[in-house]
Write a protein that holds these residues in place. Structure first.
Motif, PDB file in Angstrom:
ATOM      1  N   GLU A  66       0.851  -1.177   0.000  1.00  0.00           N
ATOM      2  CA  GLU A  66       0.000   0.000   0.000  1.00  0.00           C
ATOM      3  C   GLU A  66       0.895   1.237   0.000  1.00  0.00           C
ATOM      4  O   GLU A  66       1.853   1.326   0.777  1.00  0.00           O
ATOM      5  N   ARG A  90       0.946   5.266   0.785  1.00  0.00           N
ATOM      6  CA  ARG A  90       0.136   6.188   1.581  1.00  0.00           C
ATOM      7  C   ARG A  90       0.874   7.515   1.750  1.00  0.00           C
ATOM      8  O   ARG A  90       2.062   7.540   2.041  1.00  0.00           O
ATOM      9  N   ILE A 122      -5.140  12.163   4.047  1.00  0.00           N
ATOM     10  CA  ILE A 122      -4.587  10.825   3.863  1.00  0.00           C
ATOM     11  C   ILE A 122      -4.960  10.353   2.458  1.00  0.00           C
ATOM     12  O   ILE A 122      -6.138  10.310   2.110  1.00  0.00           O
ATOM     13  N   THR A 138      -4.518   7.003   0.255  1.00  0.00           N
ATOM     14  CA  THR A 138      -4.094   5.608   0.313  1.00  0.00           C
ATOM     15  C   THR A 138      -4.397   4.929  -1.020  1.00  0.00           C
ATOM     16  O   THR A 138      -5.488   5.114  -1.593  1.00  0.00           O
ATOM     17  N   SER A 190      -3.845   1.052  -3.001  1.00  0.00           N
ATOM     18  CA  SER A 190      -3.412  -0.340  -2.997  1.00  0.00           C
ATOM     19  C   SER A 190      -4.086  -1.052  -4.155  1.00  0.00           C
ATOM     20  O   SER A 190      -4.796  -0.432  -4.955  1.00  0.00           O
ATOM     21  N   SER A 240      -8.455   2.783  -3.485  1.00  0.00           N
ATOM     22  CA  SER A 240      -7.841   4.106  -3.600  1.00  0.00           C
ATOM     23  C   SER A 240      -8.806   5.095  -2.966  1.00  0.00           C
ATOM     24  O   SER A 240      -9.970   5.166  -3.345  1.00  0.00           O
ATOM     25  N   ASN A 260      -9.030   2.988   8.618  1.00  0.00           N
ATOM     26  CA  ASN A 260      -9.011   1.635   8.054  1.00  0.00           C
ATOM     27  C   ASN A 260      -9.062   0.552   9.130  1.00  0.00           C
ATOM     28  O   ASN A 260      -8.650  -0.578   8.895  1.00  0.00           O
TER      29      ASN A 260
END
Length: 866
Positions: free
Chosen positions: A340, A342, A386, A388, A390, A394, A618
């Protein structure tokens, strides 16, 4: 060697001074060791007057010119037992008396020193790192005194970075320090204190300095230090206002300033909780894109009478900070691993106030009473984002945090020595804490699918409100029974009682203004928690030969219960917890120590919560109200050796921790989303840490070797699979430092730091290497140049990532002798590096972090010395 003429007995700690007849040369000195041996290093073909002195003996004086290496015994004649007048003609550079070493600083300094830290770095056996932490005789200095009075709370950083060098007359190193004289030898103390003695003209005088600076792009710095000392009144003020990234108050300072109460109440759990609380996260940031710092510290001590002192301090700090960190996170479970990316940014506006008011009363030499009032007030706001990304997700979040806290403590400590055989101590503390950390997350896309009850909307805004109220009372009574010089018995009785009210609410705020309360879907916690620890302890301490042994057994009765939603769960256990300490003291400067301790650790409110609770954007947490305690066994073996005679310092130690029963996270991973529950885990987990520190001074060069290592075996409970993981980290550093008088001095260091994280299916390896260099050069008498350079190479071998970054700084300071004015040009981050890199491990997460740092800053400063 130095010996007695009549008995040939070696004389320990004899002072040997060599005064050069040429005024351009410096005075040389030596001190004899426990065997009476000495080494005196002289310049070749220079004529010296040698003076040898020892208390109770006639001074030996002779002329000497060194032409080659030579072995020479010195014999001293005892003085006649009469009452003639004694005249002290000079001060001994280093005086060793039992557990006190006194340095006359004028012998070691050369005049260009500006702060106490630069004086300390020139004293044999004392080291100061970049942050201002002091090590003496291989031990960390835990308290700083000025004229026998505590400077603020004894924090070394405030003292060494701010006290002017020209105010210092003597530095005393006090080993096994205890502020209460009659408790020394009874209370175990491994504290090392520095006592700073001021010059006569500073003992009733205001002194200090003012530093003002400016630079391009509106950079500024204002840093005043004002000190006033008199026989009855001490006043210290330290201020700081800057936007160049200098933090006057760090996480370490925060931990040291919180409380500072007596020694009877010691709780490692409270220390760990403090280091991870909502406020400490703001202080732990040391790298940032932008920072404006506003700091003020005031310390006042007043002797009301000869038997009573009032001491108070207040620390106020406000700051605005911008941070940005990029993470490459690798999640590991039995099904494999995935990455991931970030990006996290934050803009903080922080304020805190810490204050303490102390009254100390000593009606006589056998009685002591002190009362302390401590207050901490914090108000911290933050806005951030934030991003993020992966393989299956998204998302972009805007975040808001609002944290306020009030902490009040009242402490009373009483000590009385009834007789040589009987001494009594009592300590009581009442504390109240109110903490309200609120957090918001806002995003365009739904998140935590299946874990939180979101209603469909154009924007998703989730609010979390927490509130903690804690009231606690601690009381400890201790009796010290001295049977004779070789046998002691200590009895302790006490109780610790706390009441905690913990509330959490989560909700979704919809675009139309309505509220989707999560409490209707199993969220929301309201815990009424009570905890009591009543204990009785018996310890036996005895001395035999070179060994001091203390063994103890403590009976604890723990009662705790929590009420949630009308359900009450009560717990009651009784345990015997042993302790054992053994120390072999080969001589005053060589010791071997073994320690064993067994302790219990109890779940926190989040781990006991019976309903769901948001952990982050998360993660969702579900506690377990029936959790029991953890049991931890700790073993340590440490070796200390220090020789002023040989310029040698050696410390080595190893610590082993075994958790026979622990609280473990049970995590269900779905992409980066985590559902966390808690369980009692009975498989033992092991952890080792080791350290090695060696220093040796040879003529004008000091060599050092430092090593740190850790090895941890722990279990990972992820997606219903139990696996055993391993982490290993080693740090090895070699250092060299020079101490020339007329030449540039350099400090070189090289660090190699490999670390490994291994699971059943994967192995991750990181390697950090760092080379550092510093130069310090005084030239043309009035110019002082400083430069520093650090080159770091970071490797993530599994991701095939390599980064190299160089950080450097330089300054040129000018101050004409006897002038109060000084001028400085300085530059930080000379190569304009944009970020730093590091890594970290957790149960199932390996994180590679790049943190942005402040750009290159050039400053012009003016210094005025009062």
């Amino acid at each position: 060697m130095v010996k007695d003429t009549t008995s040939a007995t070696p004389l320990v700690n004899t002072n040997i001074l060599a005064f050069p007849q040429n005024p351009d040369e410096s005075t040389r000195f030596a001190i004899s060791n426990e065997k009476g041996e000495y080494v005196l290093r002289l310049e070749k073909d220079v004529a010296y007057t040698i003076e040898v002195s020892y208390l109770g003996y006639q001074k030996l004086v002779f002329e000497y010119t060194a032409t080659q290496d030579e072995t020479k015994d010195l014999a001293l004649v005892p003085k006649a037992n009469d009452l003639e007048e004694v005249v002290l003609e000079y001060k001994i550079p280093i005086e060793v008396k039992e557990d006190t070493i006194t340095y006359q600083t004028d012998v070691f300094v050369t005049g260009e020193e500006r702060k106490l830290r630069e004086v300390l770095k020139k004293l044999p056996g004392i080291e100061v790192d970049r942050e201002g932490n002091v090590t003496a005789q291989g031990k960390k200095v835990t308290k700083v005194l000025v004229e026998d009075k505590t400077f603020f709370t004894g924090n070394s950083k405030l003292a060494v970075n701010n006290i002017p060098a020209d105010a210092v007359d003597q530095v005393q190193v006090l080993d096994n320090y205890n502020k209460i004289g009659f408790l020394k030898g009874l209370q175990d103390s491994d504290e090392v204190a520095l006592n700073i003695k001021l010059k006569e003209d500073k003992k009733k005088f205001a002194f200090g300095d003012m530093e003002v600076g400016g630079g391009i792009k509106d950079r500024y710095l204002v840093h005043p230090n004002i000190f006033y000392y008199s026989p009855k009144t001490n006043l210290n003020f330290i201020g700081d206002l800057n936007n160049v990234g200098i933090k006057s108050f760090t996480l370490t300072d925060y931990l040291e300033f919180n409380g500072g109460f007596g020694k009877l109440i010691g709780d490692i759990g409270a220390y760990l909780s403090l280091s991870n609380d909502d406020f400490s996260q703001f202080l732990s940031n040391t790298d940032f894109k932008a920072n404006t710092n506003r700091f003020g510290a005031l310390n006042i001590r007043q002797s009301v009478t000869s038997k009573m002192d009032i001491n108070s301090y207040a620390i106020v700090n406000g700051s605005t900070t911008v941070t940005e960190t990029n993470y490459l996170n690798t999640y590991i479970n039995s099904d494999g691993s995935f990455d991931e990316g970030r990006n996290v940014t934050n803009d903080y506006d922080n304020f805190f106030l810490i204050g303490k008011f102390t009254v100390e009363h000593e009606p006589n030499s056998k009685e002591q009473l002190s009362a302390n009032t401590f207050v901490k007030l914090t108000e911290n706001k933050g806005e951030g984002s934030i991003l993020t990304q992966s393989f299956d997700q998204s998302n972009f979040f805007n975040t808001v945090s609002n944290i306020s806290a009030l902490d009040l403590k009242q402490n009373l400590e009483y000590n009385k020595r009834f007789s040589r055989a009987q001494t009594f101590s009592m300590e009581a503390t009442v504390a109240h804490l109110k903490n309200t950390p609120d957090k918001d997350w806002e995003t365009n896309d739904a998140f935590l699918f299946g874990l939180i009850p979101l209603e469909e909307d154009t924007m998703y805004k989730v609010l979390q409100q927490k509130q903690t109220h804690t009231t606690s009372f601690d009381l400890v009574l201790k009796d010290y029974w001295v049977l004779n010089n070789y046998n002691h018995i200590y009895t302790s009785i006490g109780t610790s009682l706390s009441f905690e009210d913990f509330k959490v609410q989560e909700a979704q705020q919809l675009s139309n203004g309505t509220i989707n309360d999560f409490s209707e879907n199993g969220f929301g916690n309201d815990i009424d928690h009570r905890f009591n620890d009543s204990f009785l302890g018996l310890e036996y301490k005895f001395l035999t030969g070179i060994f001091t042994v203390k063994s103890g057994l403590f009976y604890h009765q723990y009662n705790w219960d929590n009420d949630q939603k009308g359900v009450s769960i009560q717990n009651n256990i009784q345990v015997l917890l042993p302790t054992f300490n053994a120390e072999a003291e080969f001589n005053n400067s060589e010791k071997l120590r073994f320690q064993y301790r067994q302790r219990m650790r109890f779940p926190n409110m989040g781990q006991l919560a019976a309903n769901f609770m948001l952990g982050s954007f998360n993660s969702v947490i579900l506690g377990n109200p029936e959790l029991q305690n953890e049991r931890i066994h700790s073993y340590s073996l440490n070796y200390f050796k220090y020789s002023l005679f040989r310029g040698l310092n050696l410390n080595a130690g190893i610590t082993y921790n075994r958790k026979s029963q622990g609280i473990k996270n049970t995590t269900v991973l779905d992409g980066i989303d985590q559902f966390v529950t808690y369980t009692i885990f009975n498989q033992p987990e092991n952890g080792f840490t080791a350290n090695f520190n060696f220093g040796k001074k040879i003529n004008k060069i000091k060599l050092g070797l430092e090593s740190r290592g850790s090895y941890n075996e722990f279990y990972q409970l992820v997606n219903n699979n139990v696996s055993k993981n391993l982490s290993r980290s080693i740090s090895l550093t070699g250092k060299m430092e020079t101490f020339f008088i007329n030449w540039p001095n350099v400090e070189l260091g090289y660090t190699h730091q490999p670390s490994i994280y291994r699971t059943v299916n994967t192995r991750n390896t990181f390697t950090n290497t760092r080379f550092s260099a510093q130069i310090n050069y005084v030239f043309l008498k009035d110019f002082h140049f400083k430069g520093d350079f650090e080159r770091t190479e970071y490797k993530n071998e599994d991701q095939n990532l390599t980064n190299i970054f160089n950080v450097a700084g330089a300054s040129l300071f000018y101050q004409k002798e006897n002038s109060p004015w000084g001028f400085e040009i300085s530059t930080s981050n000379l190569f304009d590096v944009s970020y730093k890199r590091q890594n970290s491990f957790s149960d199932f997460l390996i994180s590679d972090q790049s943190t942005l740092i402040m750009p290159r800053i050039a400053m012009f400063k003016i210094v005025y010395k009062l």
